[in-house]
Design a protein around this motif. Structure first.
Motif: not given
Length: 688
Positions: A356-364, A543-549, A570-574, A590-597
């Motif tokens: 989602s736009l919000e999840s991507l925004h959280n990552q930054i 609290q805010t935390f990271f999930i690293h793939i 690295t995805h962030a839960i804000m 939820t969030g998503q990390i692309p793997l294809t590349r």
């Protein structure tokens, strides 16, 4: 030799020269600002010529403890050679009547449109190439940050709308102790739109005032640039055209920056580097160490008062994850036609579209703040980078709207609520976006009324006057290297003949960047997109935390994880500073990390054959890993993270066959078994 600093309210004293005093008033007495004191062995007016040759004067802070720190400044020609003399400005007025503070609500109407031509918001690296607008922006933002905090239009009050100090803004009542901002909500994207417009509107007014004070602007270049000014955005998804850092140097390079004016240069405190708090501000913040930090920090070196920003590390981890969030940017435009799925990070059960736009925004937010202000909802608005980031989030929303005109905000209920909306309250396109008034009579903007950005007085390069195919061509030109399969080659992109697309590509910062050319898709034009889905309770760690793939081995030291070579993203839960865990009412995000590349790069190294789906799944089962850390780089065991579910999804994609079309995505399907049996993995019987 330097003379003693004096504390005279409203006067910048330089030695005993009245001429020098006038110059410093002209130079520093901006808008609502109280000038800071200068000390120098300045000569009398009769010795002014010799004084022009001096290399520098020392600027020192006023005795008041709530004044920000100031900088050393090189001497430039005095008395009207940089800034024309003008009368003091009343704190309650602007040079533009539109921005005058009047009785009633502060009307957010956007910056004015001149002669029917709607100005574009520009990427910050583009804006930097326009010297008049760039210098006006820096000077105006510097003034903005020092406005009287009692003014509803001040930087401090506008930043505080988002969170702390949890006080009413513009007379709008607060029904609960939190910021006005909407998060994990269908209002997320639309609420932030008038927020940025309010900031832009005040900044525009200050830009006009700065422009009128520029001396020797004989051809009106600065005044003309000021009229077309709009707040810039930072396109974190586009590589820099010179191969430089993703995080532009003016944002993170130095606490001081040089502005160039028609008759000289001036060094000022860099308003993009940090925001300086006053001691009275900190006393209204209850949360350590935020109530000890005298300026906004990014990836702070410690959680104590003496901490400093680690901008170099911020730049490194932003660069390391750029492939991830750039692909997410493109995927949201291509594969998310429904606004309900596109906007909010809230989980929709049995829907494999987790991004989602919000999840991507959280990552930054997470990668920039990393324990500092940007990573925490309550304090994020104070970092100057917040406004550049959210202007880009709004740009992504605007591009998505242009590509999907038949989908928009749908009725829902607030999962968490805000200072002005109760948890569980129904919302729709007509819900007031509080606290943003659209007139002085107390009426509010709504998602319906902010849908058309031209009504708010701005546009973006990719969409202004362009057809859907032209917008797609522009997106492909800017981000072709970030999609799972590179179809458009950068060299081809530079040759656009379409007059509506060529300027976009030329201005897009990445058109001449080096591109890693990936293998072409199969002759059929089909390929498979692979993605990691992330699902977890928003309040899992309070609290805010990271999930690293990761895809491959990684260093066991958590401090290295956001910059590991085998990191996919690295995805962030804000969250707010503290988000108390409530197992009975937890909001799942939820969030998503692309793997294809990354998979295709491994294929190039001979590690797998992606044409064989079974072997690709086996490869992911063996090499896909995930870890969780808090903002202070401490690992949290995966089985101790409530509701954590990591899975893999895949979709068959019909590759684009032209520069002005997008790939066509098939249904995303959960690939059961890849993460089953591991801590935080999706079990074979778990809901997707």
């Amino acid at each position: 030799m330097f003379t003693k600093c004096h504390s005279i309210p409203g006067v910048a004293r330089v030695g005993s020269s009245a001429t020098a005093v006038q110059w410093r008033q002209s130079l520093l007495g901006f808008h609502n600002l109280r000038p800071y004191l200068l000390a120098s062995s300045s000569p009398s007016d009769t010795r002014q010529g010799a004084w022009l040759q001096r290399k520098q004067v020392r600027m020192c802070a006023a005795a008041r403890r709530d004044r920000p720190r100031v900088s050393y400044m090189p001497v430039t020609p005095p008395i009207g050679l940089l800034f024309a003399e003008r009368a003091p400005v009343n704190n309650n007025q602007d040079t533009q009547g539109k921005f005058r503070r009047q009785a009633g609500s502060f009307a957010i109407t956007g910056a004015p449109v001149i002669d029917g031509q709607i100005p574009q918001r520009l990427e910050i690296r583009q804006l930097r190439k326009n010297q008049p607008q760039w210098n006006l922006y820096l000077l105006a933002l510097n003034r903005f940050q020092q406005m009287d905090h009692s003014d509803v239009r001040s930087y401090y009050q506008l930043a505080g709308i988002h969170g702390r100090p949890f006080t009413e803004w513009d007379g709008v009542p607060m029904i609960q102790d939190m910021g006005y901002c909407s998060h994990t909500s269908n209002l997320f994207a639309t609420w932030h739109r008038p927020y940025i417009v309010a900031f832009e509107q005040v900044l525009y007014g200050i830009v006009q005032e700065v422009a009128t004070s520029i001396a020797n602007d004989t051809n009106g270049e600065y005044k003309e640039a000021a009229l077309a000014f709009r707040h810039p955005y930072w396109d974190w998804a586009a590589p820099a055209s010179d191969g430089g850092p993703v995080l532009p140097a003016p944002i993170a390079g130095s606490a001081y920056i040089v502005v160039h004016l028609p008759n000289g240069s001036l060094t000022i405190s860099n308003p993009l580097y940090q925001y300086n708090f006053r001691s009275s501000d900190l006393s209204s913040f209850p949360d350590p160490p935020f109530n000890e930090w005298k300026e906004t920090l990014r990836y702070p070196s410690a959680r104590k008062a003496s901490a400093s920003s680690q901008n170099k590390l911020v730049g490194q981890q932003i660069t390391q994850s750029q492939d991830s969030y750039a692909q997410r940017f493109v995927n949201l435009l291509q594969a998310y036609p429904s606004f309900a799925n596109f906007s909010s990070s809230a989980w929709t059960p049995n829907s494999p579209g987790y991004d989602s736009l919000e999840s991507l925004h959280n990552q930054i937010h997470g990668l920039i703040g990393n324990g500092g202000h940007m990573a925490v909802i309550d304090y994020a608005g104070f970092d100057p980078l917040f406004w550049l980031h959210h202007a880009n989030v709004d740009r992504l929303l605007a591009i998505w709207q242009a590509l999907h005109p038949n989908s928009y905000l749908e009725p829902s209920n607030e999962l968490i609520g805000s200072a002005a909306i109760a948890q569980g309250a129904p919302t729709d396109v007509n819900t007031p976006l509080k606290p943003f008034h659209n007139d002085s009579n107390g009426n509010f903007w709504t998602s319906a009324t902010v849908a058309d950005i031209t009504r708010l007085g701005y546009s973006y390069p990719e969409i202004q006057g362009n057809s859907v195919s032209q917008i797609k061509a522009a997106v492909n030109a800017l981000y072709a290297s970030s999609s799972g399969v590179t179809i458009a080659r950068r060299g081809d992109v530079q040759g656009y003949d379409d007059p509506n697309v060529a300027p976009i590509v030329a201005a897009g910062l990445s058109s001449d960047a080096p591109v890693e050319i990936l293998p072409s898709p199969p002759a059929t034009g089909n390929y498979t997109e692979w993605l990691t889905n992330i699902r977890v309770a928003k309040d899992a760690l309070e609290q805010t935390f990271f999930i690293h793939i990761f895809l491959g081995d990684f260093n066991p030291d958590p401090k290295s994880w956001s910059m590991e070579r085998n990191l996919v993203g690295t995805h962030a839960i804000m969250t707010p500073y503290v988000m108390k865990r409530d197992p009975l009412q937890s909001t799942i995000v939820t969030g998503q990390i692309p793997l294809t590349r990354t998979l295709r790069a491994d294929e190039q190294r001979g590690l797998l054959d992606m044409k064989d789906e079974g072997k690709t799944k086996d490869y992911l089962t063996r090499h896909l890993h995930w870890r969780v850390t808090t903002m202070d780089d401490k690992e949290v065991p995966r089985d101790k993270v409530p509701d954590l579910k990591i899975s893999v999804v895949a979709a068959n994609v019909q590759a684009a066959d032209a520069d002005d079309v997008f790939p066509v995505w098939g249904e995303l399907k959960v690939q059961h078994g890849i993460t089953n049996g591991r801590p935080g993995g999706l079990g074979n019987e778990d809901d997707a």
